[in-house]
Design a protein around this motif. Structure first.
Motif, PDB file in Angstrom:
ATOM      1  N   THR A 188       0.826  -1.204   0.000  1.00 39.43           N
ATOM      2  CA  THR A 188       0.000   0.000   0.000  1.00 39.43           C
ATOM      3  C   THR A 188       0.862   1.256   0.000  1.00 39.43           C
ATOM      4  O   THR A 188       0.607   2.215  -0.745  1.00 39.43           O
ATOM      5  N   LEU A 189       1.900   1.258   0.836  1.00 33.96           N
ATOM      6  CA  LEU A 189       2.802   2.406   0.917  1.00 33.96           C
ATOM      7  C   LEU A 189       3.508   2.639  -0.409  1.00 33.96           C
ATOM      8  O   LEU A 189       3.551   3.769  -0.919  1.00 33.96           O
ATOM      9  N   ARG A 190       4.038   1.577  -1.004  1.00 30.21           N
ATOM     10  CA  ARG A 190       4.771   1.733  -2.269  1.00 30.21           C
ATOM     11  C   ARG A 190       3.855   2.154  -3.399  1.00 30.21           C
ATOM     12  O   ARG A 190       4.246   2.955  -4.259  1.00 30.21           O
ATOM     13  N   THR A 191       2.631   1.646  -3.420  1.00 24.64           N
ATOM     14  CA  THR A 191       1.686   2.037  -4.466  1.00 24.64           C
ATOM     15  C   THR A 191       1.358   3.519  -4.369  1.00 24.64           C
ATOM     16  O   THR A 191       1.330   4.240  -5.381  1.00 24.64           O
ATOM     17  N   ALA A 192       1.114   3.997  -3.140  1.00 25.54           N
ATOM     18  CA  ALA A 192       0.807   5.415  -2.937  1.00 25.54           C
ATOM     19  C   ALA A 192       1.975   6.287  -3.381  1.00 25.54           C
ATOM     20  O   ALA A 192       1.789   7.298  -4.076  1.00 25.54           O
ATOM     21  N   PHE A 193       3.181   5.904  -2.986  1.00 22.37           N
ATOM     22  CA  PHE A 193       4.358   6.679  -3.366  1.00 22.37           C
ATOM     23  C   PHE A 193       4.600   6.619  -4.869  1.00 22.37           C
ATOM     24  O   PHE A 193       4.928   7.629  -5.494  1.00 22.37           O
ATOM     25  N   ALA A 227       4.888  15.789 -14.458  1.00 25.56           N
ATOM     26  CA  ALA A 227       4.817  17.253 -14.387  1.00 25.56           C
ATOM     27  C   ALA A 227       6.202  17.898 -14.480  1.00 25.56           C
ATOM     28  O   ALA A 227       6.322  19.122 -14.458  1.00 25.56           O
ATOM     29  N   GLY A 228       7.248  17.073 -14.584  1.00 25.42           N
ATOM     30  CA  GLY A 228       8.601  17.593 -14.674  1.00 25.42           C
ATOM     31  C   GLY A 228       9.171  18.090 -13.365  1.00 25.42           C
ATOM     32  O   GLY A 228      10.150  18.831 -13.341  1.00 25.42           O
ATOM     33  N   GLU A 229       8.560  17.669 -12.247  1.00 21.11           N
ATOM     34  CA  GLU A 229       9.002  18.131 -10.930  1.00 21.11           C
ATOM     35  C   GLU A 229      10.022  17.194 -10.281  1.00 21.11           C
ATOM     36  O   GLU A 229      10.734  17.589  -9.363  1.00 21.11           O
ATOM     37  N   LEU A 230      10.054  15.969 -10.777  1.00 25.81           N
ATOM     38  CA  LEU A 230      10.907  14.950 -10.166  1.00 25.81           C
ATOM     39  C   LEU A 230      11.663  14.215 -11.265  1.00 25.81           C
ATOM     40  O   LEU A 230      11.116  13.987 -12.358  1.00 25.81           O
ATOM     41  N   THR A 231      12.898  13.850 -11.005  1.00 26.68           N
ATOM     42  CA  THR A 231      13.689  13.156 -12.011  1.00 26.68           C
ATOM     43  C   THR A 231      12.986  11.883 -12.489  1.00 26.68           C
ATOM     44  O   THR A 231      12.356  11.178 -11.694  1.00 26.68           O
ATOM     45  N   ASP A 232      13.098  11.610 -13.787  1.00 27.21           N
ATOM     46  CA  ASP A 232      12.508  10.384 -14.330  1.00 27.21           C
ATOM     47  C   ASP A 232      13.610   9.383 -14.714  1.00 27.21           C
ATOM     48  O   ASP A 232      13.369   8.433 -15.462  1.00 27.21           O
ATOM     49  N   ARG A 233      14.806   9.591 -14.170  1.00 26.91           N
ATOM     50  CA  ARG A 233      15.919   8.679 -14.477  1.00 26.91           C
ATOM     51  C   ARG A 233      15.739   7.327 -13.784  1.00 26.91           C
ATOM     52  O   ARG A 233      16.372   6.349 -14.171  1.00 26.91           O
ATOM     53  N   VAL A 234      14.900   7.297 -12.766  1.00 29.91           N
ATOM     54  CA  VAL A 234      14.586   6.059 -12.057  1.00 29.91           C
ATOM     55  C   VAL A 234      13.075   5.907 -12.035  1.00 29.91           C
ATOM     56  O   VAL A 234      12.347   6.884 -11.815  1.00 29.91           O
ATOM     57  N   GLY A 235      12.586   4.696 -12.280  1.00 30.03           N
ATOM     58  CA  GLY A 235      11.155   4.462 -12.340  1.00 30.03           C
ATOM     59  C   GLY A 235      10.462   4.690 -11.005  1.00 30.03           C
ATOM     60  O   GLY A 235      11.078   4.537  -9.946  1.00 30.03           O
ATOM     61  N   PRO A 236       9.159   5.039 -11.037  1.00 31.25           N
ATOM     62  CA  PRO A 236       8.432   5.338  -9.793  1.00 31.25           C
ATOM     63  C   PRO A 236       8.349   4.159  -8.828  1.00 31.25           C
ATOM     64  O   PRO A 236       8.410   4.357  -7.612  1.00 31.25           O
ATOM     65  N   ASP A 237       8.216   2.947  -9.347  1.00 29.39           N
ATOM     66  CA  ASP A 237       8.134   1.786  -8.450  1.00 29.39           C
ATOM     67  C   ASP A 237       9.446   1.583  -7.688  1.00 29.39           C
ATOM     68  O   ASP A 237       9.438   1.266  -6.494  1.00 29.39           O
ATOM     69  N   THR A 238      10.564   1.776  -8.394  1.00 26.58           N
ATOM     70  CA  THR A 238      11.869   1.627  -7.741  1.00 26.58           C
ATOM     71  C   THR A 238      12.090   2.730  -6.719  1.00 26.58           C
ATOM     72  O   THR A 238      12.573   2.475  -5.605  1.00 26.58           O
ATOM     73  N   LEU A 239      11.729   3.965  -7.067  1.00 30.41           N
ATOM     74  CA  LEU A 239      11.886   5.068  -6.120  1.00 30.41           C
ATOM     75  C   LEU A 239      11.016   4.856  -4.885  1.00 30.41           C
ATOM     76  O   LEU A 239      11.431   5.168  -3.758  1.00 30.41           O
ATOM     77  N   ALA A 240       9.824   4.338  -5.075  1.00 23.99           N
ATOM     78  CA  ALA A 240       8.941   4.082  -3.939  1.00 23.99           C
ATOM     79  C   ALA A 240       9.568   3.082  -2.980  1.00 23.99           C
ATOM     80  O   ALA A 240       9.527   3.255  -1.750  1.00 23.99           O
ATOM     81  N   ARG A 241      10.194   2.047  -3.537  1.00 28.71           N
ATOM     82  CA  ARG A 241      10.846   1.055  -2.677  1.00 28.71           C
ATOM     83  C   ARG A 241      12.087   1.649  -1.990  1.00 28.71           C
ATOM     84  O   ARG A 241      12.390   1.307  -0.844  1.00 28.71           O
TER      85      ARG A 241
END
Length: 223
Positions: A139-144, A154-168
């Motif tokens: 649940t925490l990782r999905t929300a993040f 929105a260009g506010e956060l780097t996209d060099r790493v995928g969102p699922d990996t960053l959440a973990r």
């Protein structure tokens, strides 16, 4: 027949209310006394029950402690804006909410101890807390991941790493910091997590001084 159903409903409602009272009082006791100091005997006395009476509401000590952590998450989510009134995270400021929870954790060391101990024990699939920690992490990782993906789009956060990996990564850093903080109480957990958010922000989103420490900015201004 109708009277019997009413009595059963009344008994059930009283049981639910008592269980909630136990969990809320247990949160206070563990926050105050710590994980080791919060015995079943002390928790039972806090709510006016015998030890056997307390465990009537839970199958085991492990189930009680798991329920305590679940209740803590429920309260923290409401208090720090991690979800809206319907339990949804879309549009919620996860950064501020998450930092709020981490700052609060520094004030309740006993609950941090309980979380750390149970999270290790829960690696056993047969442990009472196993399913709780598995579901909680997902649940925490999905929300993040959802929040991070929106910020990347929105260009506010780097996209060099995928969102699922960053959440973990965020989950791993937060959990690891709790262990460091228990060993070194002067560790600034919230400040470290905030720095990670800033490091991952694009320069435009983070501002022109992002990545420059205070000392460097001071010398730059002086020159």
């Amino acid at each position: 027949m109708a009277e019997g159903r009413k009595e059963r409903r009344g008994s059930y409602a009283k049981g639910v209310a008592k269980r909630e009272e136990i969990l809320e009082r247990a949160l206070d006791v563990i926050a105050r006394e710590g994980y080791r100091g919060a015995s079943i005997k002390e928790l039972a006395e806090e709510v006016g029950l015998s030890q056997a009476g307390l465990l009537h509401y839970f199958d085991s000590k492990e189930e009680l402690f798991t329920a305590i952590l679940r209740k803590r998450d429920e309260i923290d989510s409401a208090n720090f804006g991690l979800a809206d009134d319907d339990g949804q995270v879309e549009g919620v400021d996860l950064r501020e909410g998450y930092l709020g929870v981490i700052r609060h954790n520094a004030d309740v060391p006993g609950l941090v101890q309980l979380f750390a101990r149970l999270s290790v024990d829960a690696s056993d699939p047969d442990h009472a807390a196993h399913d709780f920690f598995m579901a909680r992490g997902k649940t925490l990782r999905t929300a993040f991941a959802d929040a991070i993906a929106a910020q990347q789009a929105a260009g506010e956060l780097t996209d060099r790493v995928g969102p699922d990996t960053l959440a973990r990564i965020f989950q791993a850093v937060a959990d690891g910091l709790q262990v460091q903080w228990m060993l070194e109480p002067d560790v600034d957990m919230a400040g470290t997590i905030d720095a990670l958010f800033t490091a991952l922000a694009t320069r435009t989103a983070a501002g022109p001084d992002a990545g420059t420490d205070t000392e460097s900015r001071r010398h730059g201004a002086a020159s």
